[in-house]
Design a protein around this motif. Structure first.
Motif, PDB file in Angstrom:
ATOM      1  N   GLN A  83       1.165  -1.227   0.268  1.00 34.25           N
ATOM      2  CA  GLN A  83       0.288   0.133  -0.238  1.00 34.25           C
ATOM      3  C   GLN A  83       1.090   1.741  -0.457  1.00 34.25           C
ATOM      4  O   GLN A  83       0.217   2.177  -0.475  1.00 34.25           O
ATOM      5  CB  GLN A  83      -1.194   0.192   1.297  1.00 34.25           C
ATOM      6  CG  GLN A  83      -2.099   1.414   1.392  1.00 34.25           C
ATOM      7  CD  GLN A  83      -2.845   1.799   0.582  1.00 34.25           C
ATOM      8  OE1 GLN A  83      -3.499   1.017   1.101  1.00 34.25           O
ATOM      9  NE2 GLN A  83      -2.230   2.299  -0.674  1.00 34.25           N
ATOM     10  N   LEU A  84       1.893   1.703   1.297  1.00 35.96           N
ATOM     11  CA  LEU A  84       3.163   2.952   0.565  1.00 35.96           C
ATOM     12  C   LEU A  84       3.762   2.730  -0.348  1.00 35.96           C
ATOM     13  O   LEU A  84       3.740   3.789  -0.460  1.00 35.96           O
ATOM     14  CB  LEU A  84       4.027   2.434   2.256  1.00 35.96           C
ATOM     15  CG  LEU A  84       2.937   2.324   3.554  1.00 35.96           C
ATOM     16  CD1 LEU A  84       3.961   2.005   4.441  1.00 35.96           C
ATOM     17  CD2 LEU A  84       3.012   4.000   3.287  1.00 35.96           C
TER      18      LEU A  84
ATOM     19  N   LEU B  47       0.897   4.572  -2.864  1.00 34.75           N
ATOM     20  CA  LEU B  47       1.044   5.810  -2.684  1.00 34.75           C
ATOM     21  C   LEU B  47       2.023   6.559  -2.682  1.00 34.75           C
ATOM     22  O   LEU B  47       1.698   7.573  -3.907  1.00 34.75           O
ATOM     23  CB  LEU B  47       0.332   5.680  -1.203  1.00 34.75           C
ATOM     24  CG  LEU B  47      -1.172   5.018  -0.978  1.00 34.75           C
ATOM     25  CD1 LEU B  47      -1.382   4.938   0.775  1.00 34.75           C
ATOM     26  CD2 LEU B  47      -2.132   6.211  -1.179  1.00 34.75           C
TER      27      LEU B  47
ATOM     28  N   LEU C 230       1.694  10.629  -1.111  1.00 38.55           N
ATOM     29  CA  LEU C 230       1.571  10.479   0.260  1.00 38.55           C
ATOM     30  C   LEU C 230       2.465  12.106   0.695  1.00 38.55           C
ATOM     31  O   LEU C 230       2.919  12.762   0.292  1.00 38.55           O
ATOM     32  CB  LEU C 230       3.065   9.700   1.337  1.00 38.55           C
ATOM     33  CG  LEU C 230       2.910   8.491   0.532  1.00 38.55           C
ATOM     34  CD1 LEU C 230       4.552   7.482   0.470  1.00 38.55           C
ATOM     35  CD2 LEU C 230       1.630   7.958   1.593  1.00 38.55           C
ATOM     36  N   ILE C 231       2.880  12.681   2.085  1.00 43.28           N
ATOM     37  CA  ILE C 231       2.362  13.749   1.889  1.00 43.28           C
ATOM     38  C   ILE C 231       4.752  13.378   2.345  1.00 43.28           C
ATOM     39  O   ILE C 231       4.847  12.488   2.969  1.00 43.28           O
ATOM     40  CB  ILE C 231       2.615  14.203   4.243  1.00 43.28           C
ATOM     41  CG1 ILE C 231       2.844  12.764   4.951  1.00 43.28           C
ATOM     42  CG2 ILE C 231       1.180  14.073   4.375  1.00 43.28           C
ATOM     43  CD1 ILE C 231       1.959  13.691   6.685  1.00 43.28           C
TER      44      ILE C 231
ATOM     45  N   LEU D  85       7.695  12.009   3.267  1.00 36.95           N
ATOM     46  CA  LEU D  85       7.417  10.629   3.597  1.00 36.95           C
ATOM     47  C   LEU D  85       7.645   9.945   1.685  1.00 36.95           C
ATOM     48  O   LEU D  85       8.314   8.717   1.041  1.00 36.95           O
ATOM     49  CB  LEU D  85       6.227   9.818   3.946  1.00 36.95           C
ATOM     50  CG  LEU D  85       6.159   8.496   4.052  1.00 36.95           C
ATOM     51  CD1 LEU D  85       7.495   7.784   4.703  1.00 36.95           C
ATOM     52  CD2 LEU D  85       4.869   8.374   4.844  1.00 36.95           C
TER      53      LEU D  85
ATOM     54  N   GLN E 199       1.842   8.927   8.636  1.00 36.85           N
ATOM     55  CA  GLN E 199       0.490   8.758   8.084  1.00 36.85           C
ATOM     56  C   GLN E 199      -0.260   8.033   7.754  1.00 36.85           C
ATOM     57  O   GLN E 199      -1.407   7.672   6.783  1.00 36.85           O
ATOM     58  CB  GLN E 199       1.538   8.716   6.996  1.00 36.85           C
ATOM     59  CG  GLN E 199       1.272   8.185   5.759  1.00 36.85           C
ATOM     60  CD  GLN E 199       0.674  10.025   4.479  1.00 36.85           C
ATOM     61  OE1 GLN E 199       1.188  10.870   4.237  1.00 36.85           O
ATOM     62  NE2 GLN E 199      -0.683  10.049   4.790  1.00 36.85           N
ATOM     63  N   LEU E 200       0.300   6.485   8.519  1.00 39.61           N
ATOM     64  CA  LEU E 200      -1.456   5.705   7.558  1.00 39.61           C
ATOM     65  C   LEU E 200      -2.089   5.940   8.898  1.00 39.61           C
ATOM     66  O   LEU E 200      -3.422   5.413   8.357  1.00 39.61           O
ATOM     67  CB  LEU E 200      -0.023   4.009   8.671  1.00 39.61           C
ATOM     68  CG  LEU E 200       0.557   3.041   7.096  1.00 39.61           C
ATOM     69  CD1 LEU E 200       1.513   2.884   7.608  1.00 39.61           C
ATOM     70  CD2 LEU E 200      -0.286   2.883   5.971  1.00 39.61           C
TER      71      LEU E 200
ATOM     72  N   MET F 267      -3.567   8.404   9.658  1.00 42.65           N
ATOM     73  CA  MET F 267      -3.947   9.612   9.145  1.00 42.65           C
ATOM     74  C   MET F 267      -4.878   9.382   7.436  1.00 42.65           C
ATOM     75  O   MET F 267      -5.717   9.460   7.589  1.00 42.65           O
ATOM     76  CB  MET F 267      -3.208  10.288   8.375  1.00 42.65           C
ATOM     77  CG  MET F 267      -2.961  12.211  10.080  1.00 42.65           C
ATOM     78  SD  MET F 267      -1.521  13.067   9.040  1.00 42.65           S
ATOM     79  CE  MET F 267      -2.068  14.495   7.925  1.00 42.65           C
ATOM     80  N   LEU F 268      -4.816   8.104   6.463  1.00 43.91           N
ATOM     81  CA  LEU F 268      -4.861   7.481   5.922  1.00 43.91           C
ATOM     82  C   LEU F 268      -6.514   7.395   5.547  1.00 43.91           C
ATOM     83  O   LEU F 268      -7.514   7.079   5.392  1.00 43.91           O
ATOM     84  CB  LEU F 268      -4.080   7.305   4.685  1.00 43.91           C
ATOM     85  CG  LEU F 268      -3.189   7.939   3.727  1.00 43.91           C
ATOM     86  CD1 LEU F 268      -2.231   6.986   3.584  1.00 43.91           C
ATOM     87  CD2 LEU F 268      -4.014   8.753   2.782  1.00 43.91           C
TER      88      LEU F 268
ATOM     89  N   GLN G 229      -8.656   5.898   3.446  1.00 44.19           N
ATOM     90  CA  GLN G 229      -7.884   6.135   1.889  1.00 44.19           C
ATOM     91  C   GLN G 229      -7.107   5.485   1.542  1.00 44.19           C
ATOM     92  O   GLN G 229      -6.446   4.955   0.532  1.00 44.19           O
ATOM     93  CB  GLN G 229      -7.178   7.598   1.930  1.00 44.19           C
ATOM     94  CG  GLN G 229      -8.326   8.556   1.405  1.00 44.19           C
ATOM     95  CD  GLN G 229      -7.936  10.207   0.971  1.00 44.19           C
ATOM     96  OE1 GLN G 229      -6.057   9.966   0.695  1.00 44.19           O
ATOM     97  NE2 GLN G 229      -8.523  10.897   0.636  1.00 44.19           N
ATOM     98  N   LEU G 230      -7.584   4.089   2.528  1.00 45.68           N
ATOM     99  CA  LEU G 230      -6.847   3.033   2.284  1.00 45.68           C
ATOM    100  C   LEU G 230      -7.585   1.635   1.787  1.00 45.68           C
ATOM    101  O   LEU G 230      -7.945   1.811   1.883  1.00 45.68           O
ATOM    102  CB  LEU G 230      -6.306   2.331   3.309  1.00 45.68           C
ATOM    103  CG  LEU G 230      -5.067   3.324   4.601  1.00 45.68           C
ATOM    104  CD1 LEU G 230      -5.626   3.397   5.695  1.00 45.68           C
ATOM    105  CD2 LEU G 230      -3.994   3.505   4.104  1.00 45.68           C
TER     106      LEU G 230
END
Lengths: 179, 179, 179, 179
Positions: free
Chosen positions: A69-70, A73, A79-80, A83, D69-70, D72-73, D78-79
């Motif tokens: 998933q990361l 993204l 991503l922000i 990151l 970040q995870l 927040m998503l 949004q995941l």
């Protein structure tokens, strides 16, 4: 009790692996490469079977789903900062990918540590492809695939030992009967 | 508060290393081997300095003293069975040596995992000598030396990065002044 | 292939546990304490069964044999200085006992980390006895017992979940048939 | 060499912490809670200073940025499924949050393991707030905050010991001079 069913995490992990271009066979090839000098008569079938067993573990599925998933993204630039830049460029001081991979290797004990480090450096087989930036962002996936291969190798080493012990035991019983 | 002083554990760790035939220089050579392709202008002096810094850590001293003690007891045939046979033969399913080594690598973050696995497989330099059964029992020591080298490499990577960032910052300030 | 058989390491681990005053039941009681609020209808039998399963793992046996051996040598005043003083006094900066324990917890995934830390602080049941210096040196054993209990708890949590999922699946199939 | 500068990751980590409602002071309070019985004369200032030092580590910044970040998503829905449901509900078999936290604790050695597990179970101070689902998704953050507090505690324990050793050394030198 509310929970996410194992069937769901298993299916998602397998589907994501396929979607990102990694086949069970690709991981099994790394296992074969790591173990062929240690296990006489090793077959690709046996390596694939071991990879399948590792993929049954919930921890492995969790790591795969989170890491991929990361990667996705980062590929979609969602991503922000910083990151986004870190994962997109596979920044050398990041290390969270190694941390996650390590949790997978640990499941089969410490004897897999060195195999993980070794294949990660060598970029054998599918790992070379995943490491090529032109094929998309695979900052997490390349480490996770190496970790699954290392875990499957440890699992094989334990199994092969058990079989050798069983043969030894049978031999002893046979000798006893034969006297 | 009663305690064992750091000076004591530090001295004991260094003395045991020397007694078992490992020089700081031997470990520094592994660091050099691991990093020469990544750090331009790397010197052996710098590698030795990094090994010295790693050896200052209490956790590293603890691991060295414990591991070398177990190696020595196995050499003198003084352990209970089957621990005696396991350590004396460097049994492939043991893994406690890897567990201890791993605690050392971890101190400098996860980026050292792969270096540890890599040198352990390759048996570079002093590791080849330690791994030769004719030179005594070094079941723990060979893994610990590899771990110290991997930790010293991670430490170097972090330092080199910091220096690059400082140069970049100075450059920016210079450019600002020059305008 | 030369090796130490699993039956041997298993027997040695169990015998050493008994010799040092720890019964399976003592460890199972910690598991019960950790899980009774999360698993309805939990029995001591089920906890004991889980402890037995954890003790089947070679890594667990290796850690027990190594740790108890070090405890015993410290008790007999046979270790080199300062390792002797460190283990005999359970020196607060030592940490190798935690490192070994951690390798056990890891085998059942990361969800056991917090249980391990929790029981170690609380010194529940047998852990209080092991922690009392008048009962001998148990620097390693008290941590290892906590780790086995934490691992057995993680294993139970995974099992209980699987059973819940199976019941859910059967319910779904029943509903389908009933329509 | 292309890289993401430490100043950037440091600033991002601190900003995200603040944005998600965690102050340095909140983490320092957990450190104080963990250490007040072991360090005489401990002040909140000293605890805050230790938390600041831990936050300087790149590995800690990486873990914070990734975990938050995870969170927040997941909050923004949004995941991909089932990662969305897993993180949003803090699924009990997930464990990747613990894995990341553990990498932080490890940086200061194994003596922090038990502190991490202990505060995680007790949900002391800010951890209780983060654990309350009504305050948003903090599946990663609550574990990371506990890990930073445990790491800062280990760091303090090492420092306090060093100071005690220095006092002892000065005392010895004084006695020598006084003779």
């Amino acid at each position: 009790m509310q929970f996410v069913e194992s069937q769901k995490t298993y299916n998602a992990a397998l589907q994501l692996l396929a979607q990102r271009g990694v086949r069970i066979q690709d991981i099994a090839e790394i296992v074969f490469f790591l173990q062929e000098n240690y296990i006489s008569g090793l077959t690709m079938d046996r390596c694939e079977e071991s990879v399948h067993a590792v993929l049954q573990k919930r921890e492995v599925q969790n790591a795969l789903i989170t890491g991929i998933q990361l990667d996705m993204l980062a590929e979609q630039n969602q991503l922000i900062s910083p990151l986004q830049e870190i994962i997109a460029s596979d920044e050398s001081l990041y290390g969270i990918d190694e941390v996650m991979s390590f949790a997978i290797v640990n499941l089969y004990g410490s004897i897999g540590f060195t195999n993980y480090g070794y294949v990660d450096k060598l970029k054998h087989g599918i790992l070379e492809k995943l490491n090529d930036k032109r094929n998309g962002v695979h900052t997490f996936l390349d480490d996770l695939v190496g970790a699954i291969a290392a875990a499957a190798s440890s699992r094989l080493a334990h199994r092969v030992r058990r079989e050798a012990e069983e043969r030894l035991q049978m031999q002893r019983e046979f000798n006893l009967t034969a006297k």
